[in-house]
Write a protein that holds these residues in place. Structure first.
Motif, PDB file in Angstrom:
ATOM      1  N   GLY A   1      80.208  71.746  31.815  1.00 36.91           N
ATOM      2  CA  GLY A   1      79.358  70.781  31.130  1.00 36.91           C
ATOM      3  C   GLY A   1      79.485  69.375  31.685  1.00 36.91           C
ATOM      4  O   GLY A   1      80.188  69.119  32.672  1.00 36.91           O
ATOM      5  N   SER A   2      78.794  68.459  31.055  1.00 36.92           N
ATOM      6  CA  SER A   2      78.801  67.052  31.455  1.00 36.92           C
ATOM      7  C   SER A   2      79.406  66.201  30.340  1.00 36.92           C
ATOM      8  O   SER A   2      79.115  66.415  29.167  1.00 36.92           O
ATOM      9  N   ILE A   3      80.232  65.224  30.724  1.00 38.32           N
ATOM     10  CA  ILE A   3      80.841  64.325  29.740  1.00 38.32           C
ATOM     11  C   ILE A   3      79.858  63.263  29.271  1.00 38.32           C
ATOM     12  O   ILE A   3      80.129  62.534  28.325  1.00 38.32           O
ATOM     13  N   SER A   4      78.699  63.174  29.934  1.00 34.31           N
ATOM     14  CA  SER A   4      77.685  62.200  29.511  1.00 34.31           C
ATOM     15  C   SER A   4      76.302  62.794  29.691  1.00 34.31           C
ATOM     16  O   SER A   4      75.804  62.906  30.810  1.00 34.31           O
ATOM     17  N   ALA A   5      75.687  63.166  28.572  1.00 34.06           N
ATOM     18  CA  ALA A   5      74.346  63.736  28.637  1.00 34.06           C
ATOM     19  C   ALA A   5      73.276  62.659  28.699  1.00 34.06           C
ATOM     20  O   ALA A   5      72.283  62.803  29.403  1.00 34.06           O
ATOM     21  N   GLU A   6      73.473  61.562  27.949  1.00 33.33           N
ATOM     22  CA  GLU A   6      72.415  60.557  27.886  1.00 33.33           C
ATOM     23  C   GLU A   6      72.920  59.128  27.680  1.00 33.33           C
ATOM     24  O   GLU A   6      72.149  58.182  27.805  1.00 33.33           O
ATOM     25  N   HIS A   7      74.186  58.912  27.385  1.00 35.12           N
ATOM     26  CA  HIS A   7      74.676  57.572  27.085  1.00 35.12           C
ATOM     27  C   HIS A   7      75.180  56.805  28.308  1.00 35.12           C
ATOM     28  O   HIS A   7      75.419  55.610  28.225  1.00 35.12           O
ATOM     29  N   GLY A   8      75.370  57.493  29.424  1.00 35.70           N
ATOM     30  CA  GLY A   8      75.913  56.847  30.603  1.00 35.70           C
ATOM     31  C   GLY A   8      77.431  56.936  30.641  1.00 35.70           C
ATOM     32  O   GLY A   8      78.084  57.477  29.736  1.00 35.70           O
ATOM     33  N   LEU A   9      78.020  56.380  31.708  1.00 36.73           N
ATOM     34  CA  LEU A   9      79.471  56.400  31.898  1.00 36.73           C
ATOM     35  C   LEU A   9      80.125  55.098  31.459  1.00 36.73           C
ATOM     36  O   LEU A   9      81.170  55.098  30.818  1.00 36.73           O
ATOM     37  N   GLY A  10      79.496  53.968  31.826  1.00 34.55           N
ATOM     38  CA  GLY A  10      80.044  52.669  31.471  1.00 34.55           C
ATOM     39  C   GLY A  10      81.479  52.516  31.924  1.00 34.55           C
ATOM     40  O   GLY A  10      81.907  53.031  32.959  1.00 34.55           O
ATOM     41  N   ARG A  11      82.273  51.808  31.123  1.00 34.60           N
ATOM     42  CA  ARG A  11      83.698  51.703  31.360  1.00 34.60           C
ATOM     43  C   ARG A  11      84.463  52.763  30.573  1.00 34.60           C
ATOM     44  O   ARG A  11      85.539  53.182  30.952  1.00 34.60           O
ATOM     45  N   LEU A  12      83.859  53.204  29.480  1.00 35.44           N
ATOM     46  CA  LEU A  12      84.531  54.122  28.571  1.00 35.44           C
ATOM     47  C   LEU A  12      84.833  55.468  29.227  1.00 35.44           C
ATOM     48  O   LEU A  12      85.895  56.058  28.998  1.00 35.44           O
ATOM     49  N   LYS A  13      83.918  55.957  30.064  1.00 38.21           N
ATOM     50  CA  LYS A  13      84.076  57.287  30.640  1.00 38.21           C
ATOM     51  C   LYS A  13      84.289  57.256  32.153  1.00 38.21           C
ATOM     52  O   LYS A  13      84.281  58.301  32.803  1.00 38.21           O
ATOM     53  N   ALA A  14      84.481  56.068  32.695  1.00 37.37           N
ATOM     54  CA  ALA A  14      84.584  55.945  34.147  1.00 37.37           C
ATOM     55  C   ALA A  14      85.765  56.726  34.718  1.00 37.37           C
ATOM     56  O   ALA A  14      85.634  57.424  35.731  1.00 37.37           O
ATOM     57  N   MET A  15      86.907  56.632  34.081  1.00 35.99           N
ATOM     58  CA  MET A  15      88.081  57.324  34.598  1.00 35.99           C
ATOM     59  C   MET A  15      87.944  58.836  34.447  1.00 35.99           C
ATOM     60  O   MET A  15      88.347  59.595  35.333  1.00 35.99           O
ATOM     61  N   ASP A  16      87.378  59.280  33.332  1.00 31.95           N
ATOM     62  CA  ASP A  16      87.155  60.717  33.145  1.00 31.95           C
ATOM     63  C   ASP A  16      86.202  61.258  34.208  1.00 31.95           C
ATOM     64  O   ASP A  16      86.383  62.370  34.720  1.00 31.95           O
ATOM     65  N   PHE A  17      85.188  60.477  34.534  1.00 34.10           N
ATOM     66  CA  PHE A  17      84.248  60.875  35.583  1.00 34.10           C
ATOM     67  C   PHE A  17      84.947  60.919  36.932  1.00 34.10           C
ATOM     68  O   PHE A  17      84.799  61.886  37.699  1.00 34.10           O
ATOM     69  N   GLY A  18      85.725  59.884  37.237  1.00 31.06           N
ATOM     70  CA  GLY A  18      86.428  59.819  38.515  1.00 31.06           C
ATOM     71  C   GLY A  18      87.364  60.989  38.737  1.00 31.06           C
ATOM     72  O   GLY A  18      87.560  61.444  39.867  1.00 31.06           O
ATOM     73  N   ALA A  19      87.932  61.497  37.651  1.00 34.38           N
ATOM     74  CA  ALA A  19      88.857  62.629  37.764  1.00 34.38           C
ATOM     75  C   ALA A  19      88.134  63.946  38.004  1.00 34.38           C
ATOM     76  O   ALA A  19      88.770  64.943  38.366  1.00 34.38           O
ATOM     77  N   ARG A  20      86.811  63.960  37.812  1.00 34.49           N
ATOM     78  CA  ARG A  20      86.043  65.209  37.900  1.00 34.49           C
ATOM     79  C   ARG A  20      85.024  65.233  39.029  1.00 34.49           C
ATOM     80  O   ARG A  20      84.522  66.303  39.368  1.00 34.49           O
ATOM     81  N   VAL A  21      84.671  64.084  39.572  1.00 34.01           N
ATOM     82  CA  VAL A  21      83.594  64.050  40.558  1.00 34.01           C
ATOM     83  C   VAL A  21      84.036  64.741  41.850  1.00 34.01           C
ATOM     84  O   VAL A  21      85.118  64.468  42.378  1.00 34.01           O
ATOM     85  N   PRO A  22      83.236  65.649  42.395  1.00 34.20           N
ATOM     86  CA  PRO A  22      83.585  66.328  43.655  1.00 34.20           C
ATOM     87  C   PRO A  22      83.655  65.341  44.811  1.00 34.20           C
ATOM     88  O   PRO A  22      82.997  64.284  44.808  1.00 34.20           O
ATOM     89  N   ALA A  23      84.443  65.688  45.824  1.00 34.28           N
ATOM     90  CA  ALA A  23      84.717  64.771  46.933  1.00 34.28           C
ATOM     91  C   ALA A  23      83.454  64.332  47.662  1.00 34.28           C
ATOM     92  O   ALA A  23      83.287  63.142  47.979  1.00 34.28           O
ATOM     93  N   VAL A  24      82.558  65.263  47.930  1.00 33.33           N
ATOM     94  CA  VAL A  24      81.336  64.911  48.676  1.00 33.33           C
ATOM     95  C   VAL A  24      80.474  63.972  47.835  1.00 33.33           C
ATOM     96  O   VAL A  24      79.926  62.982  48.349  1.00 33.33           O
TER      97      VAL A  24
END
Length: 481
Positions: free
Chosen positions: A431-454
């Motif tokens: 799934g996705s940690i952000s369906a419609e609200h965006g990442l902002g600062r609140l979810k930036a680290m969670d996104f960074g830990a999951r984003v694929p290298a490419v």
């Protein structure tokens, strides 16, 4: 931080503010502490930061001047709309080195063409005000959010806002024809096209939609309009389970086709929360079932939405899938049905600080995800209350967690633990940690830990190509090493 270091930072910040004021009109820059605090607080009041100043330009060229001045002085810029975001993407977090740039003064409709079904509107116009202006021309702008009385078009574009009409009309991205954007070096990208088909290479506007101001500042947007729906049928339905709600949605997609404009699901707790949020709300349906669906069908011309809704419910109630329900007989009753959905948010807010999530999973796995996630929260945080609701057709669930009251564990710690539990379950469902609200600062680290290298490499390359000095909304959507 030592006192000498702190004094040095204060002096540097004061000098930057002085030089900024020398470069811009006096009524554009304000550093009044009370005013700055208002622009540095999130919608729910959970977070209050500060900034060097608040900039309030009145035109695109003034935005460009402000951006150039900040670039010269090494000041980070946090673009801001109506401050209704839920991911802290428009809230500064470095008071000595960042300014807030508010678009609120840029609130005009530049053009509205009923024959072309398009409008060009400045970024600071409030969504509801724009919808009302459009409606006066017999037209319709379908973006619909609970915060539409405060949110602004530029913020909607920059977060790729979703809302309750995504099912039929798509997210904000689908409604945008063109953008005007001030780039990090102060140049203006004039891309306010009104063309619906334009295949001349890369579609640059897509870089800025959903970018949360990290690549530039949206100052105006060209949007699609639609004929105003003349007929709307709204129903609130009771079912035995979320699985049954999903089955009802499948039938609705087949039987109501593209005329279905909204399909929301809510738990039984929705009614109690709505009454807490709106005490004088008259409930359109008595609670007592395990799951509820809010269904809306809209159309115009020769379409009879009432007959379509009646036939759909006749079939769904005939075989016992729908257990109870009410169909709005007036606009006022339809509004009371929607207030149950909207009042949930008010009720949750009144219960204090809690975990708000904005998750998405494949629609076919939505019911299983909610069950597993709620069970995992119950195991990890006994006594916490899960409130799961959202947009069925989009696979988007807001699975919020109300912490255990009067617990020895601090609320913030409970929220962090609940988020970790939910993210672990979400990862298993792809799934996705952000369906419609965006990442902002609140979810930036969670996104960074999951984003694929490419994907990370591409995102970093785009950011450095457009904003090499990393001044646009620093630390929002972090992917840079």
């Amino acid at each position: 931080m030592g006192s000498a270091e702190a004094l040095g930072k204060d002096a540097a910040a004061h000098q930057k503010l002085k030089m900024l004021r020398e470069r811009l009109e006096s009524d554009i820059v304000t550093a009044d502490a009370d005013i700055v605090a208002r622009y540095s607080t999130d919608w729910h009041g959970d977070v209050t930061s500060s900034a060097l100043a608040v900039l309030r330009p009145r035109a695109t060229e003034e935005v460009a001047q402000a951006v150039r001045a900040c670039a010269e002085l090494g000041i980070g810029i946090v673009p801001q709309g109506g401050r209704t975001g839920l991911a802290l993407g428009a809230i500064p977090d470095a008071p000595e080195t960042q300014v807030v740039l508010s678009l609120e003064r840029m609130n005009r409709i530049r053009s509205l063409d009923p024959a072309d079904f398009t409008a060009v509107v400045e970024a600071g116009m409030v969504l509801e005000a724009f919808k009302e202006e459009v409606a006066a021309q017999g037209l319709f702008f379908p973006l619909a959010l609970g915060a539409q009385g405060s949110c602004q078009l530029g913020g909607n574009v920059s977060t790729n806002a979703g809302g309750v009409n995504v099912l039929r009309y798509g997210m904000t991205r689908e409604l945008v024809l063109g953008l005007e954007v001030v780039l990090p070096d102060g140049r203006v990208l004039d891309g306010l096209s009104r063309l619906r088909k334009d295949n001349r290479g890369l579609d640059l506007k897509q870089l800025f939609i959903g970018a949360e101001g990290t690549l530039g500042i949206v100052t105006a947007v060209s949007v699609k309009l639609m004929p105003a729906p003349e007929k709307v049928a709204t129903a609130l339905l009771a079912l035995d389970s979320l699985e049954d709600v999903i089955e009802l949605y499948r039938r609705a997609r087949q039987q109501c086709c593209d005329l279905m404009s909204a399909f929301e699901f809510m738990p039984p707790l929705a009614f109690a929360l709505a009454k807490e949020g709106i005490p004088d709300l008259a409930l359109p349906l008595e609670p007592g079932h395990e799951a509820y669906a809010l269904v809306e069908i809209s159309g115009s011309g020769f379409v009879d939405t009432d007959v379509l809704m009646e036939r759909f419910l006749e079939l769904s109630m005939g075989d016992g899938l729908v257990r109870d329900g009410v169909v709005a007989q007036s606009q006022a009753q339809a509004r009371s049905i929607w207030l149950v959905r909207e009042g949930m948010n008010e009720g949750q807010a009144r219960r204090g600080k809690h975990l708000r999530t904005d998750l998405s999973v494949p629609l076919s796995r939505l019911a299983d995800f909610v069950t597993e996630a709620e069970n995992s929260i119950a195991d990890s945080l006994p006594g916490a209350i899960c409130v799961s609701y959202g947009h069925v057709g989009d696979g988007n669930v807001h699975l919020n967690v109300l912490p255990v009251p009067d617990a020895t564990e601090p609320v913030d710690d409970q929220i962090c633990r609940a988020k970790a539990v939910l993210n672990e379950v979400l990862d298993r469902y792809d799934g996705s940690i952000s369906a419609e609200h965006g990442l902002g600062r609140l979810k930036a680290m969670d996104f960074g830990a999951r984003v694929p290298a490419v994907q990370r490499d591409l995102l970093e390359a785009i950011k450095r190509a457009i904003d090499p000095n990393l001044t646009m909304n620093p630390r929002c959507q972090i992917v840079l090493n």
